[in-house]
Design an enzyme around this catalytic site. Structure first.
Site, PDB file in Angstrom:
ATOM      1  N   HIS A 263       0.853  -1.193   0.000  1.00 32.23           N
ATOM      2  CA  HIS A 263       0.000   0.000   0.000  1.00 32.23           C
ATOM      3  C   HIS A 263       0.885   1.238   0.000  1.00 32.23           C
ATOM      4  O   HIS A 263       1.617   1.491   0.946  1.00 32.23           O
ATOM      5  CB  HIS A 263      -0.927   0.004   1.216  1.00 32.23           C
ATOM      6  CG  HIS A 263      -2.083  -0.958   1.078  1.00 32.23           C
ATOM      7  ND1 HIS A 263      -3.323  -0.724   1.597  1.00 32.23           N
ATOM      8  CD2 HIS A 263      -2.168  -2.147   0.428  1.00 32.23           C
ATOM      9  CE1 HIS A 263      -4.137  -1.725   1.288  1.00 32.23           C
ATOM     10  NE2 HIS A 263      -3.445  -2.613   0.596  1.00 32.23           N
TER      11      HIS A 263
ATOM     12  N   TYR B 251      -9.710   5.541   6.665  1.00 26.63           N
ATOM     13  CA  TYR B 251      -9.917   5.922   8.068  1.00 26.63           C
ATOM     14  C   TYR B 251     -10.981   7.014   8.058  1.00 26.63           C
ATOM     15  O   TYR B 251     -10.760   8.086   7.489  1.00 26.63           O
ATOM     16  CB  TYR B 251      -8.633   6.485   8.671  1.00 26.63           C
ATOM     17  CG  TYR B 251      -7.552   5.447   8.936  1.00 26.63           C
ATOM     18  CD1 TYR B 251      -7.454   4.841  10.181  1.00 26.63           C
ATOM     19  CD2 TYR B 251      -6.627   5.089   7.958  1.00 26.63           C
ATOM     20  CE1 TYR B 251      -6.468   3.895  10.438  1.00 26.63           C
ATOM     21  CE2 TYR B 251      -5.638   4.149   8.210  1.00 26.63           C
ATOM     22  CZ  TYR B 251      -5.564   3.558   9.460  1.00 26.63           C
ATOM     23  OH  TYR B 251      -4.596   2.623   9.714  1.00 26.63           O
TER      24      TYR B 251
ATOM     25  N   PRO C 281      -5.318   0.719  18.471  1.00 27.50           N
ATOM     26  CA  PRO C 281      -4.907   0.233  17.147  1.00 27.50           C
ATOM     27  C   PRO C 281      -4.969   1.261  16.007  1.00 27.50           C
ATOM     28  O   PRO C 281      -4.558   0.950  14.886  1.00 27.50           O
ATOM     29  CB  PRO C 281      -5.889  -0.918  16.882  1.00 27.50           C
ATOM     30  CG  PRO C 281      -7.049  -0.661  17.760  1.00 27.50           C
ATOM     31  CD  PRO C 281      -6.552   0.077  18.949  1.00 27.50           C
TER      32      PRO C 281
ATOM     33  N   LYS D 226       0.089   0.194  15.035  1.00 26.03           N
ATOM     34  CA  LYS D 226       1.457   0.135  15.552  1.00 26.03           C
ATOM     35  C   LYS D 226       1.772  -1.021  16.500  1.00 26.03           C
ATOM     36  O   LYS D 226       2.946  -1.239  16.826  1.00 26.03           O
ATOM     37  CB  LYS D 226       1.782   1.452  16.298  1.00 26.03           C
ATOM     38  CG  LYS D 226       1.870   2.663  15.392  1.00 26.03           C
ATOM     39  CD  LYS D 226       3.045   2.545  14.452  1.00 26.03           C
ATOM     40  CE  LYS D 226       3.072   3.578  13.370  1.00 26.03           C
ATOM     41  NZ  LYS D 226       3.651   3.120  12.122  1.00 26.03           N
TER      42      LYS D 226
ATOM     43  N   TYR E 214       3.448   6.728   9.913  1.00 23.72           N
ATOM     44  CA  TYR E 214       2.649   5.564   9.523  1.00 23.72           C
ATOM     45  C   TYR E 214       3.521   4.490   8.877  1.00 23.72           C
ATOM     46  O   TYR E 214       3.374   3.299   9.175  1.00 23.72           O
ATOM     47  CB  TYR E 214       1.520   5.988   8.574  1.00 23.72           C
ATOM     48  CG  TYR E 214       0.434   4.951   8.439  1.00 23.72           C
ATOM     49  CD1 TYR E 214      -0.686   4.975   9.270  1.00 23.72           C
ATOM     50  CD2 TYR E 214       0.531   3.924   7.506  1.00 23.72           C
ATOM     51  CE1 TYR E 214      -1.681   4.014   9.157  1.00 23.72           C
ATOM     52  CE2 TYR E 214      -0.466   2.966   7.386  1.00 23.72           C
ATOM     53  CZ  TYR E 214      -1.564   3.010   8.221  1.00 23.72           C
ATOM     54  OH  TYR E 214      -2.543   2.054   8.114  1.00 23.72           O
TER      55      TYR E 214
HETATM   56  P1  FAD Z   1       1.185 -11.210  21.801  1.00 23.61           P
HETATM   57  O1  FAD Z   1       0.853 -11.278  20.368  1.00 23.61           O
HETATM   58  O2  FAD Z   1       0.095 -10.965  22.773  1.00 23.61           O
HETATM   59  O3  FAD Z   1       1.937 -12.553  22.166  1.00 23.61           O
HETATM   60  C1  FAD Z   1       2.166 -12.962  23.495  1.00 23.61           C
HETATM   61  C2  FAD Z   1       2.191 -14.469  23.551  1.00 23.61           C
HETATM   62  O4  FAD Z   1       2.530 -14.885  24.862  1.00 23.61           O
HETATM   63  C3  FAD Z   1       0.851 -15.089  23.228  1.00 23.61           C
HETATM   64  O5  FAD Z   1       1.009 -16.094  22.248  1.00 23.61           O
HETATM   65  C4  FAD Z   1       0.364 -15.640  24.541  1.00 23.61           C
HETATM   66  O6  FAD Z   1      -0.455 -16.779  24.383  1.00 23.61           O
HETATM   67  C5  FAD Z   1       1.679 -15.951  25.227  1.00 23.61           C
HETATM   68  N1  FAD Z   1       1.608 -15.981  26.697  1.00 23.61           N
HETATM   69  C6  FAD Z   1       0.938 -15.148  27.519  1.00 23.61           C
HETATM   70  N2  FAD Z   1       1.131 -15.493  28.787  1.00 23.61           N
HETATM   71  C7  FAD Z   1       1.940 -16.574  28.785  1.00 23.61           C
HETATM   72  C8  FAD Z   1       2.475 -17.401  29.804  1.00 23.61           C
HETATM   73  N3  FAD Z   1       2.206 -17.168  31.087  1.00 23.61           N
HETATM   74  N4  FAD Z   1       3.254 -18.418  29.454  1.00 23.61           N
HETATM   75  C9  FAD Z   1       3.530 -18.667  28.145  1.00 23.61           C
HETATM   76  N5  FAD Z   1       3.049 -17.923  27.131  1.00 23.61           N
HETATM   77  C10 FAD Z   1       2.257 -16.890  27.457  1.00 23.61           C
HETATM   78  N6  FAD Z   1      -2.468  -4.038  16.637  1.00 23.61           N
HETATM   79  C11 FAD Z   1      -2.540  -3.348  15.515  1.00 23.61           C
HETATM   80  O7  FAD Z   1      -1.563  -2.692  15.157  1.00 23.61           O
HETATM   81  N7  FAD Z   1      -3.681  -3.363  14.748  1.00 23.61           N
HETATM   82  C12 FAD Z   1      -4.774  -4.097  15.099  1.00 23.61           C
HETATM   83  O8  FAD Z   1      -5.770  -4.113  14.405  1.00 23.61           O
HETATM   84  C13 FAD Z   1      -4.728  -4.823  16.277  1.00 23.61           C
HETATM   85  N8  FAD Z   1      -5.784  -5.554  16.674  1.00 23.61           N
HETATM   86  C14 FAD Z   1      -5.717  -6.219  17.856  1.00 23.61           C
HETATM   87  C15 FAD Z   1      -6.806  -6.954  18.308  1.00 23.61           C
HETATM   88  C16 FAD Z   1      -6.758  -7.631  19.536  1.00 23.61           C
HETATM   89  C17 FAD Z   1      -7.975  -8.413  20.010  1.00 23.61           C
HETATM   90  C18 FAD Z   1      -5.588  -7.561  20.328  1.00 23.61           C
HETATM   91  C19 FAD Z   1      -5.515  -8.257  21.668  1.00 23.61           C
HETATM   92  C20 FAD Z   1      -4.486  -6.845  19.866  1.00 23.61           C
HETATM   93  C21 FAD Z   1      -4.539  -6.173  18.640  1.00 23.61           C
HETATM   94  N9  FAD Z   1      -3.449  -5.444  18.160  1.00 23.61           N
HETATM   95  C22 FAD Z   1      -3.519  -4.771  17.022  1.00 23.61           C
HETATM   96  C23 FAD Z   1      -2.197  -5.399  18.864  1.00 23.61           C
HETATM   97  C24 FAD Z   1      -1.197  -6.401  18.302  1.00 23.61           C
HETATM   98  O9  FAD Z   1      -1.863  -7.551  17.880  1.00 23.61           O
HETATM   99  C25 FAD Z   1      -0.183  -6.662  19.404  1.00 23.61           C
HETATM  100  O10 FAD Z   1       0.477  -5.447  19.654  1.00 23.61           O
HETATM  101  C26 FAD Z   1       0.824  -7.766  19.082  1.00 23.61           C
HETATM  102  O11 FAD Z   1       0.201  -9.023  19.085  1.00 23.61           O
HETATM  103  C27 FAD Z   1       1.959  -7.753  20.101  1.00 23.61           C
HETATM  104  O12 FAD Z   1       2.769  -8.869  19.931  1.00 23.61           O
HETATM  105  P2  FAD Z   1       3.474  -9.562  21.173  1.00 23.61           P
HETATM  106  O13 FAD Z   1       4.257 -10.689  20.610  1.00 23.61           O
HETATM  107  O14 FAD Z   1       4.154  -8.544  21.989  1.00 23.61           O
HETATM  108  O15 FAD Z   1       2.285 -10.088  22.081  1.00 23.61           O
HETATM  109  C1  DHB Z   2      -5.875  -2.817  10.389  1.00 25.17           C
HETATM  110  C2  DHB Z   2      -5.973  -2.549  11.726  1.00 25.17           C
HETATM  111  C3  DHB Z   2      -5.613  -1.313  12.190  1.00 25.17           C
HETATM  112  O1  DHB Z   2      -5.683  -1.025  13.500  1.00 25.17           O
HETATM  113  C4  DHB Z   2      -5.177  -0.312  11.339  1.00 25.17           C
HETATM  114  O2  DHB Z   2      -4.865   0.909  11.827  1.00 25.17           O
HETATM  115  C5  DHB Z   2      -5.077  -0.596  10.001  1.00 25.17           C
HETATM  116  C6  DHB Z   2      -5.430  -1.856   9.520  1.00 25.17           C
HETATM  117  C7  DHB Z   2      -6.264  -4.158   9.893  1.00 25.17           C
HETATM  118  O3  DHB Z   2      -6.645  -4.998  10.716  1.00 25.17           O
HETATM  119  O4  DHB Z   2      -6.215  -4.384   8.675  1.00 25.17           O
END
Ligand code: FAD
Ligand code: DHB
Length: 397
Positions: free
Chosen positions: A79, A208, A299, A303, A391
């Site tokens: 994009h 957006y 979100p 980021k 962005y």
């Molecule tokens: P996570 O992806 O949360 O990974 C952590 C891992 O640790 C998980 O697999 C979990 O199961 C594991 N874990 C937890 N506790 C334990 C334990 N005690 N022992 C062993 N393993 C454990 N960001 C965006 O930019 N855009 C979005 O649209 C967006 N949508 C989202 C929707 C939801 C519902 C959520 C919750 C988050 C969203 N985010 C979004 C944020 C983004 O997905 C996260 O910032 C990203 O997943 C962070 O990655 P991470 O590896 O730090 O954590």
């Molecule tokens: C998506 C999610 C977001 O939070 C965003 O800012 C842009 C795209 C997505 O899920 O595609």
């Protein structure tokens, strides 16, 4: 837990197989550093958890440079810009023209699948479905270790360093000494209702939308799947949103001249609360936090996943110099290095969120400020440059 029946040793013990833990494991492996991931969910669960969709320019480059970008380039889409819909008028912001970079649309769970496949193919160890994970002796000059249960067996993993990549609700941040962490927190008075639908995307790039009913976002996953979001109450019951209401509201909030919304079968629906949060510091002794374990963003700026990857790129470099060059300077500076970038990300996500949502608690002055902010963005090339620069992503260091 009963007495330990399995005892392993590695250099870096990683807790969590989300984007942060998996990318750290992959980068460490490429630097010849032995590591093990402990994850409390199943592989299937991790590979199908629907979350983010946008990869910053340098995050996509990192995937390519480290050999895990092929499927992203085949199945993801590039994009070069994005759209803002304000007062029913569509404004296009061209990242490529403004800052010479683009972003990739590629689902977080696909990134997770690619990283799991790469780790397992390279002989890496990811222990899924662990329970009772606990961290020990990371703060007293001894060698740290992690205890856990896997397949009913009480187990112990000795390591030099523990990486807490266990997300916002993990066990590593609460394991910091009492009173050590300062928390910076902002809870927003709304959430996002997100859907996946069998409908071709109604636009080639994201929209957006700022609308008097609230924010909406049009995104996509493939030529046949749309990803769409609506601002809703933070604790909105899904029963309040039958499919017809969702489509009507999306058509209203995203409507503009020449646009028509493609609809189809909704096969996933969820509500996400919106919060900004930073824990400082991100390290204690030989325990280091990365990604959502240390900070979260609303979100709106796309980021969350990207800043998790940025943290582990920094942590990987620091661990590489520590383990391969016996120099712990970068490791000692890990928190400071990460936080400089994180606060920029927090600012951008807070700004996008504040500018694009409807706030029921706004007094008329706040509403005028929001309009002025939007007008500046949409009429000033400097404003658009600021948006584009943030962005597509700040440098990964
Ligand atoms: P996570 O992806 O949360 O990974 C952590 C891992 O640790 C998980 O697999 C979990 O199961 C594991 N874990 C937890 N506790 C334990 C334990 N005690 N022992 C062993 N393993 C454990 N960001 C965006 O930019 N855009 C979005 O649209 C967006 N949508 C989202 C929707 C939801 C519902 C959520 C919750 C988050 C969203 N985010 C979004 C944020 C983004 O997905 C996260 O910032 C990203 O997943 C962070 O990655 P991470 O590896 O730090 O954590
Ligand atoms: C998506 C999610 C977001 O939070 C965003 O800012 C842009 C795209 C997505 O899920 O595609």
């Amino acid at each position: 837990m009963s007495s330990t029946q399995s005892h392993k040793k590695t250099r870096i013990g990683i807790i969590g197989a989300g984007p942060a833990g998996l990318m750290l494991s992959h980068l460490l492996h490429l630097s010849g550093i032995d590591n093990v991931i402990l994850e409390n969910r199943s592989r299937d669960y991790c590979e199908n958890r629907i979350r983010a969709g946008i990869l910053e320019y340098e995050v996509a480059e990192l995937m390519r440079q480290t050999g895990v970008g092929a499927r992203m380039d085949r199945e993801g889409s590039r994009h070069d810009g994005t759209n803002f819909l304000v007062n029913g008028e569509l404004h296009h912001i061209d990242f490529q023209e403004l800052v010479g970079k683009h972003v990739m649309l590629y689902s977080q769970h696909e990134v997770v699948r690619d990283l799991i496949a790469a780790r397992l193919e390279a002989g890496g160890e990811i222990i899924f479905e662990t329970s009772d994970v606990a961290v020990h002796d990371y703060d007293n000059g001894h060698s740290p270790y992690i205890t856990y249960t896997a397949n009913g067996v009480a187990s112990r993993l000795d390591c030099d360093v523990i990486a807490g990549c266990d997300g916002f609700h993990g066990i590593c941040r609460p394991a910091f000494p009492a009173g050590m962490i300062t928390e910076y927190d902002r809870v927003y008075p709304f959430g996002w209702l997100g859907i996946l639908a069998e409908a071709p995307p109604s636009k080639d790039e994201l929209i957006y939308a700022n609308h008097e009913h609230g924010f909406a976002l049009l995104s996509m996953r493939s030529p046949t799947i749309s990803r769409l979001y609506l601002q809703c109450a933070p604790d909105e019951p899904l029963e309040n949103w039958p499919d017809d209401r969702i489509w009507d509201e999306l058509a209203l909030r995203l409507g503009h001249d020449g646009f028509s919304l493609n609809t189809g079968k909704i096969f996933q629906k969820s509500v996400t609360a919106m919060r900004s949060y930073v824990a400082e510091p991100m390290q204690t002794g030989r325990l280091f936090l990365a990604g959502d374990a240390a900070h979260i963003v609303p979100p709106t700026g796309a980021k969350g996943l990207n800043s998790a990857i940025a943290d582990v790129a920094i942590l990987h470099r620091a661990l590489d110099t520590y383990i391969n060059k016996n120099d712990d300077t970068a490791l000692n500076n890990y928190t400071a290095t990460c936080l400089r970038r994180i606060w920029q990300i927090e600012r951008f996500s807070w700004w996008m969120t504040s500018m694009m949502h409807k706030f029921d608690n706004h007094v008329p002055f706040d509403a005028r400020m929001q309009t002025a902010e939007l007008n500046y963005l949409l009429t000033s090339s400097a404003g658009q440059m600021t948006l584009a620069e943030n962005y597509v992503g700040l440098p990964l260091h």
